[in-house]
Design a protein around this motif. Structure first.
Motif, PDB file in Angstrom:
ATOM      1  N   SER A  46      45.888  41.887  39.553  1.00 20.71           N
ATOM      2  CA  SER A  46      47.105  42.653  39.806  1.00 20.71           C
ATOM      3  C   SER A  46      46.985  43.486  41.082  1.00 20.71           C
ATOM      4  CB  SER A  46      47.413  43.558  38.614  1.00 20.71           C
ATOM      5  OG  SER A  46      46.329  44.449  38.375  1.00 20.71           O
ATOM      6  N   THR A  47      48.102  44.002  41.540  1.00 15.86           N
ATOM      7  CA  THR A  47      48.139  44.815  42.752  1.00 15.86           C
ATOM      8  C   THR A  47      47.249  46.054  42.622  1.00 15.86           C
ATOM      9  OG1 THR A  47      50.398  44.103  43.226  1.00 15.86           O
ATOM     10  CG2 THR A  47      49.647  46.119  44.304  1.00 15.86           C
ATOM     11  N   GLY A  48      46.435  46.302  43.640  1.00 11.40           N
ATOM     12  CA  GLY A  48      45.601  47.500  43.667  1.00 11.40           C
ATOM     13  C   GLY A  48      44.330  47.423  42.861  1.00 11.40           C
ATOM     14  N   VAL A  49      43.998  46.240  42.329  1.00  9.89           N
ATOM     15  CA  VAL A  49      42.831  46.130  41.450  1.00  9.89           C
ATOM     16  C   VAL A  49      41.525  45.992  42.244  1.00  9.89           C
ATOM     17  CG1 VAL A  49      42.695  43.611  41.133  1.00  9.89           C
ATOM     18  CG2 VAL A  49      42.191  45.134  39.216  1.00  9.89           C
ATOM     19  N   HIS A 174      39.865  42.538  36.859  1.00  4.53           N
ATOM     20  CA  HIS A 174      40.627  43.109  35.751  1.00  4.53           C
ATOM     21  C   HIS A 174      40.886  44.597  35.991  1.00  4.53           C
ATOM     22  CE1 HIS A 174      40.236  39.528  33.207  1.00  4.53           C
ATOM     23  NE2 HIS A 174      38.980  39.452  33.656  1.00  4.53           N
ATOM     24  N   GLY A 175      41.946  45.095  35.349  1.00  2.00           N
ATOM     25  CA  GLY A 175      42.225  46.519  35.373  1.00  2.00           C
ATOM     26  C   GLY A 175      41.135  47.286  34.656  1.00  2.00           C
ATOM     27  N   LEU A 176      41.086  48.595  34.879  1.00  2.00           N
ATOM     28  CA  LEU A 176      40.009  49.418  34.335  1.00  2.00           C
ATOM     29  C   LEU A 176      40.268  49.826  32.891  1.00  2.00           C
ATOM     30  CD1 LEU A 176      39.278  51.790  37.357  1.00  2.00           C
ATOM     31  CD2 LEU A 176      38.360  49.512  36.872  1.00  2.00           C
ATOM     32  N   SER A 177      39.204  49.882  32.110  1.00  2.00           N
ATOM     33  CA  SER A 177      39.267  50.406  30.746  1.00  2.00           C
ATOM     34  C   SER A 177      39.371  51.925  30.807  1.00  2.00           C
ATOM     35  CB  SER A 177      38.002  50.017  29.976  1.00  2.00           C
ATOM     36  OG  SER A 177      36.870  50.678  30.540  1.00  2.00           O
ATOM     37  N   LEU A 210      47.629  53.296  33.161  1.00  2.00           N
ATOM     38  CA  LEU A 210      47.389  53.047  34.581  1.00  2.00           C
ATOM     39  C   LEU A 210      45.951  52.586  34.760  1.00  2.00           C
ATOM     40  CD1 LEU A 210      48.890  53.331  37.303  1.00  2.00           C
ATOM     41  CD2 LEU A 210      47.894  55.610  37.518  1.00  2.00           C
ATOM     42  N   SER A 211      45.760  51.363  35.216  1.00  2.00           N
ATOM     43  CA  SER A 211      44.412  50.796  35.257  1.00  2.00           C
ATOM     44  C   SER A 211      44.002  50.277  36.632  1.00  2.00           C
ATOM     45  CB  SER A 211      44.294  49.654  34.236  1.00  2.00           C
ATOM     46  OG  SER A 211      45.189  48.602  34.559  1.00  2.00           O
ATOM     47  N   SER A 212      44.894  50.347  37.612  1.00  2.00           N
ATOM     48  CA  SER A 212      44.579  49.896  38.965  1.00  2.00           C
ATOM     49  C   SER A 212      43.801  50.973  39.714  1.00  2.00           C
ATOM     50  CB  SER A 212      45.871  49.578  39.728  1.00  2.00           C
ATOM     51  OG  SER A 212      45.676  49.647  41.118  1.00  2.00           O
TER      52      SER A 212
END
Length: 252
Positions: A46-49, A174-177, A210-212
């Protein structure tokens, strides 16, 4: 810390070990590089990952001769010499037609000039290349010069033609946990010398999932400037529309 750049740019990772939340990905890349280094990478997420940051770390790691431990830890000296290396970063939102991509592909046929070990071509937003342009790259990816490495980044891998994807070693970011978000924000707040308590921002980021990394650092930038935690993570910036409240109401 004193810097003129906003936090998402100033705190970009410069080594694989600094890629918060991507430990399994980093391990997979390092194992691959130790056995059969690929000539073409496809990075998606995804954007910003962190796709572009990772692409730049990979690109410089192919050049740096000072990595004493694991591959993927380019030194500061080589970062300072970035413009001297044959690393070409191309935005496919601007360069995406057949003739434009043909010129890029031709460049990949030539041996890089010193001090470069490899010529690295990064194609960002690769999903925006036309199908004809992508087809043109097939032969160049399959029969890549031993002196050239391709890295394509995309938010939509399904828009990259299958035959081109098959010629790449593919890695998904992947996005952050929750734990990784906390690690990133605390580390960034300390580095940026943010004086406000960071816990409210961590909780607000969790509320809206919010995960990025890039968006989290932008939220920290706003929070440090005086916005409330909710405004920082939602982008309200004083708007009369409370996005977080709307999300909570819809969930309820």
């Amino acid at each position: 810390m004193t810097t003129d750049a906003i936090l998402p740019l100033a705190l970009r990772p410069r080594r694989l070990a600094e890629m918060v939340g991507q430990e399994r990905l980093v391990s997979a890349i390092q194992k691959q590089m130790a056995s059969r280094p690929p000539a073409a990478f496809l990075l998606h997420g995804s954007t910003g990952v962190g796709k572009t940051s990772l692409a730049r770390i990979l690109a410089l790691s192919f050049q740096c001769q000072h990595q004493s431990k694991l591959w993927g830890e380019p030194c500061e000296e080589c970062w300072s010499k970035w413009p001297e290396f044959c690393i070409h970063e191309i935005n496919a939102s601007e360069t995406n037609g057949v003739e434009e991509i043909r010129k890029v592909a031709e460049m990949g046929r030539y041996r890089p000039a010193a001090p470069s070990s490899k010529r690295v071509i990064i194609l960002d937003e690769a999903q925006l290349m036309s199908n004809n342009a992508q087809n043109l790259l097939l032969k160049h990816f399959e029969e890549a010069s031993k002196h050239t490495v391709w890295i394509i980044c995309t938010t939509a891998p399904n828009k990259v033609i299958v035959t081109l994807r098959r010629r790449c070693m593919t890695y998904q970011l992947h996005g952050l946990s929750f734990a990784d978000r906390e690690t990133l924000l605390k580390r960034a707040a300390k580095t940026a010398e943010v004086k406000r308590p960071i816990s409210p921002l961590i909780e607000a980021a969790a509320e809206v999932q919010l995960s990025s990394p890039a968006l989290l650092l932008m939220a920290l930038e706003k929070y440090a400037a005086g916005f409330s935690p909710e405004e920082a993570v939602s982008g309200n910036e004083g708007s009369t529309v409370n996005t977080l409240a709307i999300c909570k109401a819809v969930t309820a």
